[in-house]
Design a protein around this motif. Structure first.
Motif, short mmCIF file in Angstrom:
data_model
loop_
_atom_site.label_atom_id
_atom_site.label_comp_id
_atom_site.label_asym_id
_atom_site.label_seq_id
_atom_site.Cartn_x
_atom_site.Cartn_y
_atom_site.Cartn_z
N LEU A 189 8.60 11.80 -7.65
CA LEU A 189 7.39 11.87 -8.49
C LEU A 189 7.13 13.27 -9.04
CD1 LEU A 189 4.93 9.58 -6.50
CD2 LEU A 189 6.38 9.00 -8.45
N LYS A 190 7.82 14.27 -8.51
CA LYS A 190 7.63 15.63 -9.01
C LYS A 190 8.11 15.81 -10.45
CE LYS A 190 7.59 18.12 -4.61
NZ LYS A 190 8.28 19.12 -3.74
N ILE A 191 8.84 14.85 -10.98
CA ILE A 191 9.25 14.93 -12.38
C ILE A 191 8.03 14.89 -13.29
CG2 ILE A 191 9.51 12.42 -12.60
CD1 ILE A 191 11.74 15.04 -14.31
N GLY A 192 6.93 14.26 -12.84
CA GLY A 192 5.72 14.14 -13.64
C GLY A 192 5.78 12.94 -14.56
N GLY A 193 4.64 12.54 -15.08
CA GLY A 193 4.61 11.44 -16.04
C GLY A 193 4.66 10.06 -15.43
N ILE A 194 4.56 9.98 -14.08
CA ILE A 194 4.60 8.68 -13.41
C ILE A 194 3.28 8.47 -12.67
CG2 ILE A 194 5.78 7.23 -11.71
CD1 ILE A 194 8.28 8.94 -12.14
N GLU A 195 2.57 7.40 -13.01
CA GLU A 195 1.34 7.03 -12.32
C GLU A 195 1.65 5.88 -11.37
OE1 GLU A 195 -2.96 4.87 -13.19
OE2 GLU A 195 -1.79 5.67 -14.88
N MET A 196 1.24 6.02 -10.12
CA MET A 196 1.47 4.99 -9.11
C MET A 196 0.19 4.20 -8.87
SD MET A 196 4.67 5.57 -8.36
CE MET A 196 4.94 4.61 -6.87
N ARG A 197 0.30 2.87 -8.89
CA ARG A 197 -0.83 2.00 -8.59
C ARG A 197 -0.41 1.04 -7.47
NH1 ARG A 197 -3.17 0.38 -14.65
NH2 ARG A 197 -3.33 2.54 -15.42
N TYR A 198 -1.07 1.12 -6.34
CA TYR A 198 -0.71 0.33 -5.17
C TYR A 198 -1.60 -0.90 -5.03
CZ TYR A 198 1.79 4.63 -4.19
OH TYR A 198 2.62 5.72 -4.30
N ASP A 199 -1.18 -1.83 -4.16
CA ASP A 199 -1.89 -3.10 -3.95
C ASP A 199 -2.06 -3.84 -5.27
OD1 ASP A 199 -2.35 -2.69 -1.11
OD2 ASP A 199 -3.82 -1.17 -1.71
N GLN A 200 -0.98 -3.88 -6.04
CA GLN A 200 -0.99 -4.52 -7.36
C GLN A 200 0.12 -5.56 -7.45
OE1 GLN A 200 -3.18 -3.43 -10.24
NE2 GLN A 200 -4.23 -2.83 -8.37
N PRO A 201 0.03 -6.67 -6.70
CA PRO A 201 1.08 -7.70 -6.77
C PRO A 201 1.10 -8.40 -8.12
CG PRO A 201 -0.77 -8.47 -5.46
CD PRO A 201 -1.03 -7.03 -5.74
N LEU A 202 2.29 -8.61 -8.62
CA LEU A 202 2.44 -9.30 -9.91
C LEU A 202 2.00 -10.75 -9.76
CD1 LEU A 202 3.50 -9.02 -12.83
CD2 LEU A 202 5.70 -9.84 -12.00
N PRO A 256 0.80 -1.23 0.00
CA PRO A 256 0.00 0.00 0.00
C PRO A 256 0.82 1.27 0.00
CG PRO A 256 -0.02 -1.00 2.18
CD PRO A 256 0.65 -1.98 1.27
N LYS A 257 2.13 1.15 0.17
CA LYS A 257 3.02 2.32 0.19
C LYS A 257 4.23 2.06 -0.69
CE LYS A 257 3.93 4.15 4.25
NZ LYS A 257 4.30 4.22 5.69
N PRO A 258 4.81 3.10 -1.29
CA PRO A 258 6.02 2.92 -2.09
C PRO A 258 7.28 2.95 -1.24
CG PRO A 258 5.36 5.20 -2.15
CD PRO A 258 4.33 4.49 -1.32
#
Length: 448
Positions: A203-216, A175-177
């Motif tokens: 993440l302030k660079i922009g262009g990065i979407e974070m998706r949590y609780d996503q186990p491969l 749930p956290k990076p």
């Protein structure tokens, strides 16, 4: 109360309430501006500097120190971050005493190296405190890259890819990076929620979407990622812990050191953590040192690290070993676990077999030692999970991903870096370097 309960003493709140905050504050206070300038003036600014060659991320160390010496800490930070976007955390956890500082000319000549790690922390903290990001994105490429894991390798890859103009989606199982930086290091090494502060900075660079609780392999599959993105980077670390292989390993009190450190790192009340009176840690790496030091700080009477080889073979640096000793931790070399003594379903002691190294490798001498143990922590390395990668055509070696020198796997659209790869060495700074370099390789492949 049973006899076992009388023999075992595992409890929380062993310390006065006010002691926890004091003991788990940072080990060393940061340098102020005057101290940083004075320390920077000690650098010889060597040509072909050995410290640069020793840095896994190839930071131009003489340049960033000169920039501090001339009153330009923000420029210094940009020099650092251009090579290592997680330079703030690496300044706190990188074993500089066995890397850049070990080969410093001041160390070789005088035994007192320039405090490269502390200077790096001063510069990066100065820039981050301003709240500005030093880099900007290139023109959009129209390409998309999926990154698995928001640890050091994944964050470094995501940042470099975004800076090069690609759209990035990071899939994080938790749930956290932060990965290791958030969940796996000693709490006193990175205080004040620094791991999350650094992620926000990245993440302030922009262009990065974070998706949590996503186990491969569960919420998202590798097939899904290959369909959704032009390339994929795997930086998910190692989810499993190696076993001792002893009978009774499932008993109460035989614990996973990594899981305990994670619980400690995420705890809002350290007094609630169960701590034994007599604790034994099995292993010789940084995890072994971190768990031993923290359990001692939490109030354990006796903490012993047992390692099957000599001091020179320990992955933990001599500096870290000495730090643990100063806290009261005993380190016993040439000892390996032989048997867990379990009563009423709980560990009460451990038998250690003395070892020696000979022409045929490690062997037992026949001598045995029994130590009382309310808790036995396993810190003998982590293992990968090849399940989510099955059928993808990715070459593996002992549960880890095989890559070439650019981080590319045997699958043409998949790269990997960090602990999950066969070349990983369990260092944050190496994971950052591998994530950054794989991103450059992905960019080159996509642009061709």
């Amino acid at each position: 109360m049973s006899e076992t309960e009388r023999r075992r003493d595992v409890a929380g709140a062993r310390l006065p309430a006010e002691a926890y905050g004091e003991l788990f504050a940072g080990i060393y206070p940061p340098l102020d501006a005057h101290e940083a300038r004075v320390e920077a003036d000690r650098c010889y600014f060597c040509y072909d500097a050995p410290c640069v060659q020793a840095c896994p991320t190839d930071i131009d160390i003489p340049l960033f120190i000169r920039e501090i010496a001339t009153g330009n800490p923000d420029g210094s930070a940009k020099t650092i971050l251009s090579q290592n976007i997680l330079g703030g955390m690496c300044a706190r956890v990188c074993p500089t005493e066995t890397l850049c500082e070990e080969v410093c000319v001041r160390e070789v000549a005088e035994g007192q190296p320039v405090q490269i790690g502390e200077l790096q922390r001063y510069a990066t903290d100065h820039l981050m405190a301003r709240g500005e990001h030093p880099f900007s994105r290139a023109a959009p490429t129209g390409k998309s890259v999926g990154v698995v894991g928001a640890g050091p390798a994944g964050l470094a890859a995501a940042h470099r890819l975004a800076m090069l103009g690609h759209d990035v989606v990071v899939y994080e199982a938790r749930p956290k990076p932060g990965g290791l930086n958030e969940y796996g290091i000693a709490a006193y090494k990175a205080v004040d929620d620094f791991a999350q502060e650094e992620v926000e900075f990245v993440l302030k660079i922009g262009g990065i979407e974070m998706r949590y609780d996503q186990p491969l392999g569960n919420a998202v599959t590798l097939e899904d990622l290959l369909e959704a993105h032009d390339a994929v980077f795997l930086g998910m670390g190692l989810p499993d812990v190696n076993r001792l292989g002893l009978e009774g390993e499932e008993a109460d009190g035989c614990l996973d050191a990594v899981a305990y450190i994670e619980t400690l790192r995420q705890s809002d009340d350290l007094s609630k953590l169960p701590v034994g009176r007599n604790v034994v840690v099995i292993g010789g790496g940084m995890t072994a040192i971190d768990i031993a030091a923290q359990v001692k700080l939490l109030g354990a009477d006796s903490v012993t690290i047992a390692y099957r080889r000599g001091q020179d073979a320990m992955n933990a640096s001599v500096y870290e070993q000495n730090h643990a000793r100063k806290l009261g931790v005993t380190i016993r070399h040439w000892m390996q676990p032989e048997a867990l003594i379990v009563e009423d379903g709980a560990v009460v002691a451990i038998d250690l077999a003395a070892t020696t190294a000979g022409p045929e490798g490690l062997r037992k001498t026949g001598e045995m030692v029994r130590l009382p143990a309310d808790q036995v922590f396993k810190a003998i390395g982590q293992a990968g999970d090849a399940g989510p990668l099955a059928g993808a055509g990715i070459d593996m070696a002992k549960g880890r991903i095989v890559t070439d020198e650019t981080g590319r796997t045997s699958h043409p659209k998949i790269w990997a870096g960090g602990d999950c790869t066969a070349s990983g060495d369990d260092l944050t700074v190496t994971a950052v370097a591998e994530g950054r370099d794989a991103a450059e390789a992905i960019h080159k492949a996509l642009m061709e």
